[in-house]
Scaffold this active site. Structure first.
Site, PDB file in Angstrom:
ATOM      1  N   TYR A   1      34.251  26.913  58.812  1.00  0.00           N
ATOM      2  CA  TYR A   1      34.403  28.219  58.183  1.00  0.00           C
ATOM      3  C   TYR A   1      34.815  28.032  56.717  1.00  0.00           C
ATOM      4  CZ  TYR A   1      34.184  33.077  57.929  1.00  0.00           C
ATOM      5  OH  TYR A   1      33.790  34.315  57.532  1.00  0.00           O
TER       6      TYR A   1
ATOM      7  N   LYS B   1      31.683  32.439  62.226  1.00  0.00           N
ATOM      8  CA  LYS B   1      32.694  33.345  62.798  1.00  0.00           C
ATOM      9  C   LYS B   1      32.676  33.268  64.321  1.00  0.00           C
ATOM     10  CE  LYS B   1      34.834  35.668  59.578  1.00  0.00           C
ATOM     11  NZ  LYS B   1      35.752  36.667  59.150  1.00  0.00           N
TER      12      LYS B   1
ATOM     13  N   ASP C   1      30.733  40.665  55.784  1.00  0.00           N
ATOM     14  CA  ASP C   1      30.177  40.395  54.463  1.00  0.00           C
ATOM     15  C   ASP C   1      29.051  41.336  54.031  1.00  0.00           C
ATOM     16  OD1 ASP C   1      32.090  38.539  54.166  1.00  0.00           O
ATOM     17  OD2 ASP C   1      30.794  36.787  54.187  1.00  0.00           O
TER      18      ASP C   1
ATOM     19  N   ASP D   1      35.428  43.109  59.737  1.00  0.00           N
ATOM     20  CA  ASP D   1      36.507  42.126  59.595  1.00  0.00           C
ATOM     21  C   ASP D   1      37.028  42.027  58.159  1.00  0.00           C
ATOM     22  OD1 ASP D   1      38.179  40.092  60.812  1.00  0.00           O
ATOM     23  OD2 ASP D   1      37.126  38.718  59.483  1.00  0.00           O
TER      24      ASP D   1
ATOM     25  N   ASN E   1      40.348  34.258  47.567  1.00  0.00           N
ATOM     26  CA  ASN E   1      39.711  32.982  47.912  1.00  0.00           C
ATOM     27  C   ASN E   1      38.580  32.688  46.948  1.00  0.00           C
ATOM     28  OD1 ASN E   1      41.173  32.503  50.367  1.00  0.00           O
ATOM     29  ND2 ASN E   1      39.994  34.168  51.279  1.00  0.00           N
TER      30      ASN E   1
ATOM     31  N   ASN F   1      45.042  33.720  57.127  1.00  0.00           N
ATOM     32  CA  ASN F   1      43.672  33.459  57.545  1.00  0.00           C
ATOM     33  C   ASN F   1      43.239  34.512  58.580  1.00  0.00           C
ATOM     34  OD1 ASN F   1      41.364  32.277  58.714  1.00  0.00           O
ATOM     35  ND2 ASN F   1      42.109  30.241  58.169  1.00  0.00           N
TER      36      ASN F   1
HETATM   37  P1  NAD Z   1      35.682  43.392  46.856  1.00  0.00           P
HETATM   38  O1  NAD Z   1      34.552  42.968  46.037  1.00  0.00           O
HETATM   39  O2  NAD Z   1      35.495  44.443  47.878  1.00  0.00           O
HETATM   40  O3  NAD Z   1      36.886  43.895  45.887  1.00  0.00           O
HETATM   41  C1  NAD Z   1      37.264  43.273  44.701  1.00  0.00           C
HETATM   42  C2  NAD Z   1      38.114  44.242  43.904  1.00  0.00           C
HETATM   43  O4  NAD Z   1      38.655  43.564  42.774  1.00  0.00           O
HETATM   44  C3  NAD Z   1      37.362  45.453  43.364  1.00  0.00           C
HETATM   45  O5  NAD Z   1      38.116  46.604  43.610  1.00  0.00           O
HETATM   46  C4  NAD Z   1      37.318  45.210  41.859  1.00  0.00           C
HETATM   47  O6  NAD Z   1      37.365  46.401  41.113  1.00  0.00           O
HETATM   48  C5  NAD Z   1      38.591  44.436  41.659  1.00  0.00           C
HETATM   49  N1  NAD Z   1      38.599  43.670  40.410  1.00  0.00           N
HETATM   50  C6  NAD Z   1      37.610  42.930  39.869  1.00  0.00           C
HETATM   51  N2  NAD Z   1      38.000  42.419  38.689  1.00  0.00           N
HETATM   52  C7  NAD Z   1      39.264  42.846  38.481  1.00  0.00           C
HETATM   53  C8  NAD Z   1      40.201  42.676  37.436  1.00  0.00           C
HETATM   54  N3  NAD Z   1      39.917  41.929  36.386  1.00  0.00           N
HETATM   55  N4  NAD Z   1      41.390  43.248  37.559  1.00  0.00           N
HETATM   56  C9  NAD Z   1      41.704  43.999  38.637  1.00  0.00           C
HETATM   57  N5  NAD Z   1      40.854  44.198  39.658  1.00  0.00           N
HETATM   58  C10 NAD Z   1      39.645  43.640  39.573  1.00  0.00           C
HETATM   59  O7  NAD Z   1      36.256  42.085  47.537  1.00  0.00           O
HETATM   60  P2  NAD Z   1      37.274  41.979  48.773  1.00  0.00           P
HETATM   61  O8  NAD Z   1      36.537  41.859  50.047  1.00  0.00           O
HETATM   62  O9  NAD Z   1      38.265  43.061  48.662  1.00  0.00           O
HETATM   63  O10 NAD Z   1      37.921  40.549  48.503  1.00  0.00           O
HETATM   64  C11 NAD Z   1      38.702  40.323  47.355  1.00  0.00           C
HETATM   65  C12 NAD Z   1      39.358  38.958  47.431  1.00  0.00           C
HETATM   66  O11 NAD Z   1      40.226  38.901  48.549  1.00  0.00           O
HETATM   67  C13 NAD Z   1      38.376  37.799  47.584  1.00  0.00           C
HETATM   68  O12 NAD Z   1      38.773  36.717  46.802  1.00  0.00           O
HETATM   69  C14 NAD Z   1      38.513  37.444  49.033  1.00  0.00           C
HETATM   70  O13 NAD Z   1      38.248  36.072  49.250  1.00  0.00           O
HETATM   71  C15 NAD Z   1      39.946  37.750  49.307  1.00  0.00           C
HETATM   72  N6  NAD Z   1      40.174  37.992  50.727  1.00  0.00           N
HETATM   73  C16 NAD Z   1      41.160  37.287  51.353  1.00  0.00           C
HETATM   74  C17 NAD Z   1      41.370  37.465  52.698  1.00  0.00           C
HETATM   75  C18 NAD Z   1      42.463  36.693  53.368  1.00  0.00           C
HETATM   76  O14 NAD Z   1      43.253  36.092  52.721  1.00  0.00           O
HETATM   77  N7  NAD Z   1      42.548  36.697  54.679  1.00  0.00           N
HETATM   78  C19 NAD Z   1      40.568  38.334  53.434  1.00  0.00           C
HETATM   79  C20 NAD Z   1      39.576  39.061  52.767  1.00  0.00           C
HETATM   80  C21 NAD Z   1      39.382  38.884  51.407  1.00  0.00           C
END
Ligand code: NAD
Length: 568
Positions: free
Chosen positions: A95, A166, A239, A261, A401, A446
């Protein structure tokens, strides 16, 4: 095996794909495969050793991924035995982060299809495509359209690596039998120009189809899956781009057995981390002011579940919303600002607009900050020091991430807060030792702590609609499994090595919740839920093969002639 007789073909499958040299002499004689294998008999322990030695010889993580996928194709039981031998070691290969690399190179490493490929051109025929899938009892489907693969964007059909990975974790961490899991790629094209020009690309070579045709495909898919496998067949969305993820969740959540998820699994794991942090701060969720850096799928999911946790503590919904602030790429989300989606509106407060995160933190003096915008280093030294000056125990979650995108490192958090920071990250960080000798083990939020256990719990009692409360139940159960010793060491989650046990405990909690709240449709209700969950779990032990007759009439052997018994 194209030129082989049916019998020989089946024998080779037995030899090569099932258990190889682990067949006993008696089984080899009975099955008529004596001589087709080397004379030595080895058990699964030795096979495991051989795999691990081969694994160690691989040059890089992508090679390791390809090697493990090859093993999954060849000998599924041994593959899961390998994963279970050290989940912490193999999870980053099958993963994130390696699966991301694998998706980018999918055309190159593609050996054998795994899962079902349904395209936009299959509209009107999805039910018959599903009929082609050989397994009839599917309990969990994981589906993507490949538009937003991890932080890598649109990878089209290459995104198939995600549902495959997954669902492997459903089995490895949650014990769900692999034959009951179905990975699905909904290929509607890709807007990734590089892929469209790549001769190795395995998907449809046109731009993404959007609008009504896309929606019709999704509607037909949801109906076809539920018609064929039942209304309690779990469909996990994975995704999808923002534009579709929220609206599809809203559209289907009360109609089918489904969850997203990226939104809800993430929410549960982050809220579990917060609930564990509350055990350190000795406070309630509603005592906190939380600022999100990012306002996408992860942020919205987490914020929604935090709101629910606060409401459960007795705070009115409006008051809960006021405690949560969000900063997106345009700055602080406030009332009247432009670029506000329906989801963002809920967290827009009456406040002057501010552009910089530093200023927002200075102004709002939050107790917790959560980074989910994939902006590396967004939690600057200034921000971390400010958080440490406002709070005795500042909560700092750098969830973006991969590691290179984290808002700050574990070391920065612990050092700049003199060890007072309560830290969790999306990607793993090594333990940190401060100059005074104190050692901290950063928690990794995670999603694999949540979705395999949730999936197992939902399917174990045939829940037909996945409510938000199920995720809060999972978050509470996960936080409860963190020991005082874990907390003292800075860990907000149980060790990843205990994930199988964690998943089974979560599943039991979800079953209990489901029966209490009339969500479960399995009747009669199992009195011993733990035993029920255990009875459903996949075993990596080989089955014993018993053949009714020693004589194999040429070309008349089929899989049904051979009965499998569990080897004790
Ligand atoms: P997404 O694309 O849905 O959201 C990203 C957000 O970031 C958007 O709202 C965007 O406007 C904002 N953004 C972009 N540039 C920015 C800036 N300069 N300043 C402030 N905000 C900004 O993505 P997501 O699914 O919400 O995932 C976001 C991050 O969280 C990824 O890196 C993902 O890997 C991580 N994530 C971690 C976990 C975990 O730790 N378990 C789970 C899911 C997602």
């Amino acid at each position: 095996f194209l030129h082989c007789s049916k019998k020989f073909c089946w024998l080779m499958v037995l030899c090569v794909f099932l258990q190889g040299m682990a067949f006993s002499l008696e089984e080899r004689l009975q099955l008529g495969i004596h001589g087709l294998l080397p004379p030595c008999f080895i058990n699964q322990d030795v096979q495991l050793l051989r795999v691990l030695k081969n694994y160690d010889m691989k040059r890089d993580d992508l090679d390791r991924y390809v090697f493990l996928m090859g093993l999954q194709d060849r000998n599924e039981k041994l593959f899961y035995r390998v994963l279970l031998s050290d989940v912490e070691r193999f999870m980053p290969i099958i993963y994130t982060p390696t699966v991301g690399l694998a998706c980018q190179q999918y055309g190159l490493i593609f050996r054998k299809p795994r899962g079902l490929f349904i395209t936009i051109h299959d509209r009107g025929h999805i039910a018959s495509v599903l009929q082609n899938w050989p397994e009839k009892d599917i309990r969990a489907v994981c589906v993507t359209d490949g538009e937003r693969i991890l932080g890598l964007g649109d990878l089209g059909c290459y995104g198939m690596g995600i549902p495959v990975g997954k669902l492997a974790l459903y089995t490895a961490c949650g014990g769900m039998p692999p034959q009951q899991c179905l990975p699905v790629m909904l290929d509607v094209g890709t807007d990734n120009e590089t892929l469209l020009k790549d001769p190795l690309y395995i998907g449809l070579r046109h731009k993404r189809v959007r609008g009504q045709a896309y929606d019709d495909l999704l509607d037909e898919f949801m109906k076809a899956v539920s018609d064929r496998y039942g209304m309690d067949c779990l469909i996990q969305f994975e995704d999808f781009a923002n534009v579709n993820a929220f609206r599809l969740l809203t559209k289907y959540r009360n109609q089918y057995c489904t969850f997203n998820d990226d939104i809800q699994g993430t929410a549960a794991v982050a809220v579990a981390g917060l609930l564990a942090a509350l055990r350190i701060t000795k406070s309630k969720m509603c005592d906190h002011t939380i600022v999100f850096q990012g306002a996408g799928e992860a942020a919205m999911g987490i914020a929604e579940l935090i709101t629910m946790a606060m409401e459960k503590e007795g705070l009115a919904k409006d008051e809960c919303l006021k405690k949560i602030w969000m900063v997106d790429s345009k700055g602080l989300i406030v009332k009247g600002r432009d670029h506000l989606t329906h989801e963002k509106e809920r967290f827009a407060h009456d406040h002057p607009h501010m552009k910089k995160l530093e200023d927002v933190i200075q102004e709002l003096k939050p107790t917790a900050i959560i980074g989910v915008a994939a902006v590396a280093g967004a939690f600057s030294e200034q921000i971390i020091r400010d958080m440490a000056s406002f709070n005795e125990r500042p909560i700092i979650f750098a969830l973006s991430n991969p590691t290179s995108k984290a808002e700050c490192t574990a070391e920065q958090c612990y050092t700049l807060t003199e060890g007072r920071g309560i830290f969790a990250s999306g990607s793993p960080f090594d333990p940190v030792t401060l100059p005074d000798g104190r050692m901290f083990y950063p928690g990794q939020g995670n999603n694999a702590y949540i979705f395999p256990g949730v999936g197992l719990g939902i399917t174990a009692c045939a829940i037909q609609h996945v409510t938000e409360e199920i995720f809060l139940t999972a978050a509470e159960a996960l936080a409860h499994l963190v020991t005082e010793k874990d907390l003292a060491e800075g860990r907000l989650y149980p060790p990843l090595s205990s994930i199988r046990d964690v998943s089974l405990k979560l599943a039991v909690k979800i079953m209990e919740y489901a029966y209490e709240h009339n969500l479960a449709t399995l009747r009669p209700e199992p009195s011993d839920k733990q035993a029920h969950i255990h009875s459903l779990c996949y075993s990596t032990d080989y089955d014993e093969f018993v053949v009714d007759s020693y004589r194999w009439p040429e070309d008349s052997v089929s899989a049904t002639d051979v009965q499998c018994h569990h080897k004790m």
